[in-house]
Design a protein around this motif. Structure first.
Motif, short mmCIF file in Angstrom:
data_model
loop_
_atom_site.label_atom_id
_atom_site.label_comp_id
_atom_site.label_asym_id
_atom_site.label_seq_id
_atom_site.Cartn_x
_atom_site.Cartn_y
_atom_site.Cartn_z
N SER A 470 -48.79 -59.20 102.55
CA SER A 470 -49.38 -60.08 102.67
C SER A 470 -49.47 -59.62 103.97
N GLN A 471 -49.34 -58.92 104.88
CA GLN A 471 -49.94 -58.53 106.45
C GLN A 471 -51.07 -58.02 105.75
N ALA A 472 -50.87 -56.26 104.76
CA ALA A 472 -51.58 -55.42 104.25
C ALA A 472 -53.00 -56.16 104.50
N PHE A 473 -52.68 -57.37 102.96
CA PHE A 473 -53.46 -57.70 102.30
C PHE A 473 -54.62 -58.56 103.37
N GLU A 474 -54.23 -58.70 104.71
CA GLU A 474 -54.41 -60.00 105.43
C GLU A 474 -55.82 -58.36 106.46
N TYR A 475 -55.57 -57.72 106.83
CA TYR A 475 -56.23 -56.43 107.04
C TYR A 475 -57.03 -56.43 106.52
N VAL A 476 -56.81 -55.21 104.84
CA VAL A 476 -57.69 -54.99 104.16
C VAL A 476 -59.16 -56.11 104.12
N ARG A 477 -58.34 -57.43 103.81
CA ARG A 477 -59.45 -58.06 103.83
C ARG A 477 -60.62 -58.47 105.50
N LYS A 478 -59.91 -58.24 106.18
CA LYS A 478 -60.41 -58.41 107.20
C LYS A 478 -61.81 -56.64 107.05
N GLU A 479 -61.46 -56.09 107.71
CA GLU A 479 -61.94 -54.60 107.22
C GLU A 479 -63.05 -55.04 106.18
N PHE A 480 -63.15 -55.70 104.73
CA PHE A 480 -63.77 -56.20 103.89
C PHE A 480 -64.99 -56.91 104.74
N LEU A 481 -64.44 -58.15 105.13
CA LEU A 481 -65.00 -59.10 104.95
C LEU A 481 -66.19 -58.42 106.45
N GLU A 482 -65.50 -57.44 107.38
CA GLU A 482 -66.58 -57.43 108.88
C GLU A 482 -67.69 -56.09 108.50
N LYS A 483 -67.27 -55.76 107.21
CA LYS A 483 -67.86 -54.27 106.87
C LYS A 483 -69.08 -54.95 106.10
N ASN A 484 -69.00 -56.36 104.96
CA ASN A 484 -69.92 -56.73 104.41
C ASN A 484 -70.43 -58.31 104.76
N PHE A 485 -70.55 -58.63 106.39
CA PHE A 485 -70.63 -59.59 106.88
C PHE A 485 -72.14 -60.19 106.51
N THR A 486 -72.35 -58.98 106.84
CA THR A 486 -74.39 -59.40 106.69
C THR A 486 -74.38 -60.20 105.59
N PHE A 487 -74.46 -58.84 104.45
CA PHE A 487 -74.80 -59.66 102.75
C PHE A 487 -74.00 -60.51 102.46
N ILE A 488 -73.14 -60.96 102.71
CA ILE A 488 -72.12 -62.54 102.43
C ILE A 488 -73.05 -63.66 103.62
N PHE A 489 -72.93 -63.26 104.45
CA PHE A 489 -74.07 -64.45 105.51
C PHE A 489 -75.27 -64.82 104.95
N ILE A 490 -76.66 -63.15 104.47
CA ILE A 490 -77.33 -63.68 103.95
C ILE A 490 -77.45 -64.41 102.38
N GLY A 491 -76.53 -63.86 101.35
CA GLY A 491 -75.74 -64.45 100.15
C GLY A 491 -75.51 -65.92 100.35
N ALA A 492 -75.32 -66.08 101.24
CA ALA A 492 -74.60 -67.46 101.33
C ALA A 492 -75.46 -68.28 101.72
N ILE A 493 -76.39 -68.20 102.57
CA ILE A 493 -77.86 -68.79 103.13
C ILE A 493 -78.40 -69.41 102.11
N VAL A 494 -79.35 -67.85 100.89
CA VAL A 494 -80.01 -67.96 99.75
C VAL A 494 -78.94 -68.57 98.68
N LEU A 495 -77.63 -69.28 98.62
CA LEU A 495 -77.37 -69.60 98.05
C LEU A 495 -77.44 -71.26 98.30
N VAL A 496 -77.34 -71.11 99.72
CA VAL A 496 -77.55 -73.14 99.92
C VAL A 496 -78.71 -73.39 99.66
#
Length: 717
Positions: A470-496
């Motif tokens: 769980s501790q390691a996954f938290e860091y992996v998830r954080k790194e993934f979100l930081e690396k792909n934040f722009t795409f995730i944010f744009i995708g969320a706006i497009v979806l809405v």
């Protein structure tokens, strides 16, 4: 009906296929003698034993003839310290009626032997004595039958005795029959008395006066027992209370002083029908409180823990042994060894309750070297574990090997937080034994410390270490979100935006997305339950096909849950059973529908079987959402975020209950009072049906066995 039959046939085929895929067999631990094993915890409530590389070498047993002494009567205790082994023989033999103490060196050469000591100049014996302890050159013998502890010096002179204290703190119904004695680093004396559930009697190191009892077990009380006690207090008389059975705590069987100065105690069972208490092995601090905290499994909070056989809560401290333990010892590295009498095994634990390995075996046979027939006591000195077998009348020694020393060192470093230093040793351990779950956990912690998070997750997955994962996954998830934040944010706006546009288009042009009226009514159950159940009852707009589809979705969600996220998965895939999931979902719904229909017919219910089935299946839609929601969330949340899953589960269960209440009231046209009464009767009917099913199954099995027996008799005769 033809479509329904086809759908059910397809469903049964899929169920059989899932069952075949999910019931993969695993190599379970067997009871073969002399096989070392360790414990793999594969779910929060599941554990299994697997073979492991032996950490101890079994040495040849040592008999009385090997020691050059006469035949043993009954060996009762063994103690080793300062290069000497003290063997207590309680006598009970015609040619050896007296108890005796035999002192050996590490090569089992006899240094001394005596069966009499001198008390005030007169010789006294100590036959049927139970325990021996040695410190600072003084030998402490628990002379059980004579109700005393004899403190003997090197000249066999009794320099002191401990007898029944003349104190108001000593219970009048408790005899002083000592079975074990231990002296701690502060020279306090602790004596265990046979049958005492008060704990160990503690004596002052200077005045030798009785100071009270230390570290007694506690009685766990259930809610039902508490209510029963309250009832007796309010409504029973003194005569009835005096004759009522009392629940008493279990008494200690053995105790030993650990390398860190703490007392370790073990609790066996009392009588053939006795139950085992949580925390059979405990580590007591100076105040008598248990500080042995189970860290052997990393599970979500509030989940149940099973530490080798006995269920306890996550707050329970101690090691739970499901067999009858008779002795305990702790080595110089503070590893705990617990002797199981019936199975003839020694279980080795660390102070975090991790099972390191098992030693010995035999299960009352004991024909091989290193096995037992009837184990009695153990002790440790340097690199050797000494056990006595009262049936073999011998010492059964075990010496730690190079692999065992390697595991001990690595685990000690891991518990001390030196993960980096332990990592190279754990790698060597894995080269010798791929079944070492502790090695995977140690390497996972080392990788996490060095920010190698994905590697830490891999090792934690192999070692079933959910906390580190769980501790390691938290860091992996954080790194993934930081690396792909722009795409995730744009995708969320497009979806809405897309959703808003579609809703506006639908409203403006009056587009009907779902044209099937029955499907639209079914999907509206969550938001408009009253309208849905009205349509089912009044306008016959319920669909058996859609209801069955919802029920199958629940089943599929349950099956997928077997392979949900590792952190929250409570099921070992090797033990997953699709038939059990079928009974939990489809079987439960069908049982409720049948029972409710049978009961409500007797009480003038207006609901048809079809309507009850459809309304019930529509009502479980929140459970379907919860099942798939759990499957998704379990793969993206950490242990610290487990409350979100808990809230989702409870919300779905609660809303399903509300929908089910509305469904039955509408379909049966009952008032709430009548609904409540018929629901209680329905639950009783469900229990009765299950009982009848099991009864018929047992009768069919017996009939099958009888027919088989008759057939075999006819064939052979």
């Amino acid at each position: 009906m033809k479509n329904l039959k086809r759908l059910l046939a397809i469903f049964l085929c899929l169920a059989c296929l899932c069952t075949t895929c999910l019931t993969a067999s695993a190599a379970d631990y067997t009871d073969s003698a002399n096989d070392a094993a360790t414990k793999w915890i594969t779910g929060s409530i599941k554990e299994k034993f697997v073979y492991s590389r032996p950490m101890f070498d079994d040495l040849p047993q040592v008999t009385a003839a090997d020691m050059g002494v006469g035949e043993f009567g009954e060996l009762t205790d063994i103690f080793a310290v300062d290069g000497k082994i003290y063997l207590l023989d309680s006598g009970n033999l015609e040619e050896q009626p007296k108890g005796r103490l035999i002192i050996l060196d590490e090569k089992y050469n006899k240094l001394d032997e005596f069966s009499e000591v001198f008390l005030d100049g007169a010789p006294v014996t100590f036959e049927k004595s139970k325990g021996v302890f040695v410190k600072d050159g003084l030998i402490y013998i628990c002379d059980t039958t004579h109700g005393r502890v004899l403190v003997v010096d090197e000249n066999r002179k009794v320099v002191r005795t401990f007898t029944k204290p003349d104190s108001e703190m000593w219970p009048t119904d408790l005899n002083f029959n000592p079975i074990k004695i231990v002296i701690d680093n502060m020279d306090y004396i602790y004596v265990l008395c046979d049958g005492s559930f008060y704990g160990a009697a503690m004596f002052d190191p200077e005045t030798y006066e009785f100071k009270g009892f230390f570290g007694a077990n506690v009685v766990s009380t259930t809610v039902l027992q508490a209510m029963n006690n309250l009832w007796d207090l309010l409504f029973s008389n003194n005569e009835k209370r005096s004759k009522s059975a009392k629940t008493l705590p279990f008494s200690f069987i053995d105790m030993v002083l650990g390398a860190d100065g703490y007392l370790f105690t073990c609790t066996g069972k009392s009588g053939t029908k006795a139950k085992f208490t949580p925390g059979s092995v405990r580590r007591l601090n100076p105040t008598g409180n248990n500080i042995l905290i189970d860290k052997s499994k990393d599970t979500p909070s509030n989940s149940s823990l099973v530490v080798f056989g006995t269920e306890s809560t996550s707050k329970t401290k101690g090691i739970d042994i499901s067999h009858d333990i008779c002795s305990i010892t702790v080595d110089e590295n503070n590893f705990i060894y617990v002797l199981d009498a019936p199975y003839g095994r020694i279980y080795m634990y660390d102070v975090e309750c991790n099972l390191i390995t098992t030693i010995g075996g035999g299960v009352a046979e004991g024909t091989q070297q290193g096995t037992f027939r009837r184990a009695q006591a153990i002790t440790s000195m340097n690199d050797t574990i000494y056990a006595i077998d009262i049936t073999k009348k011998a010492i059964i020694p075990f010496r730690i090997n190079a692999y065992g020393e390697m595991v001990q060192k690595a685990q000690a470093l891991t518990m001390a937080g030196d993960y980096a230093d332990a990592a190279p040793i754990w790698n060597e351990v894995l080269k010798l034994d791929r079944n070492s779950i502790l090695a995977y956990r140690g390497l996972a912690k080392a990788a996490l410390l060095e920010d190698r998070y994905e590697e830490a997750m891999d090792y934690a997955l192999l070692g079933y270490d959910r906390n580190t994962y769980s501790q390691a996954f938290e860091y992996v998830r954080k790194e993934f979100l930081e690396k792909n934040f722009t795409f995730i944010f744009i995708g969320a706006i497009v979806l809405v935006v897309v959703v808003v546009v579609l809703l506006h288009y639908k409203k403006k042009y009056k587009v009907v997305l779902i044209k099937n009226k029955k499907l639209k009514i079914a999907l509206g159950t969550i938001l408009h339950p009253a309208d849905t159940f009205y349509e089912i009852k009044r306008n016959n707009n319920g669909s058996v096909l859609i209801a069955t589809g919802i029920l199958l979705l629940w089943y599929v969600g349950k099956i997928i849950g077997y392979t949900s996220g590792f952190i929250f998965n409570k099921t070992d895939i090797a033990d997953a059973n699709a038939w059990y999931a079928l009974a939990q979902t489809v079987g439960l719904v069908l049982l409720f529908v049948c029972a409710n229909w049978l009961v409500c017919v007797l009480f003038e219910g207006k609901g048809k079987f079809k309507d009850i089935y459809v309304a019930t299946c529509y009502s479980i839609m929140p459970l379907v959402i919860g099942a798939f929601g759990y499957d998704i969330l379990s793969n993206v949340l950490t242990l610290q975020e487990a409350n979100f899953i808990t809230i989702l589960n409870y919300a779905c269960i609660l809303y399903t209950a509300v929908l089910l209440v509305m469904a039955i009231i509408n379909v049966q046209e009952f008032g709430f009072g009548k609904f409540l009464f018929t629901t209680i009767v329905t639950l009783l009917a469900m229990i009765l049906v299950v009982f009848l099913i099991f009864l018929v199954a047992i009768l069919l099995q017996q009939a099958s066995d009888f027919a088989k027996t008759v057939f075999l008799e006819a064939v052979y005769r």
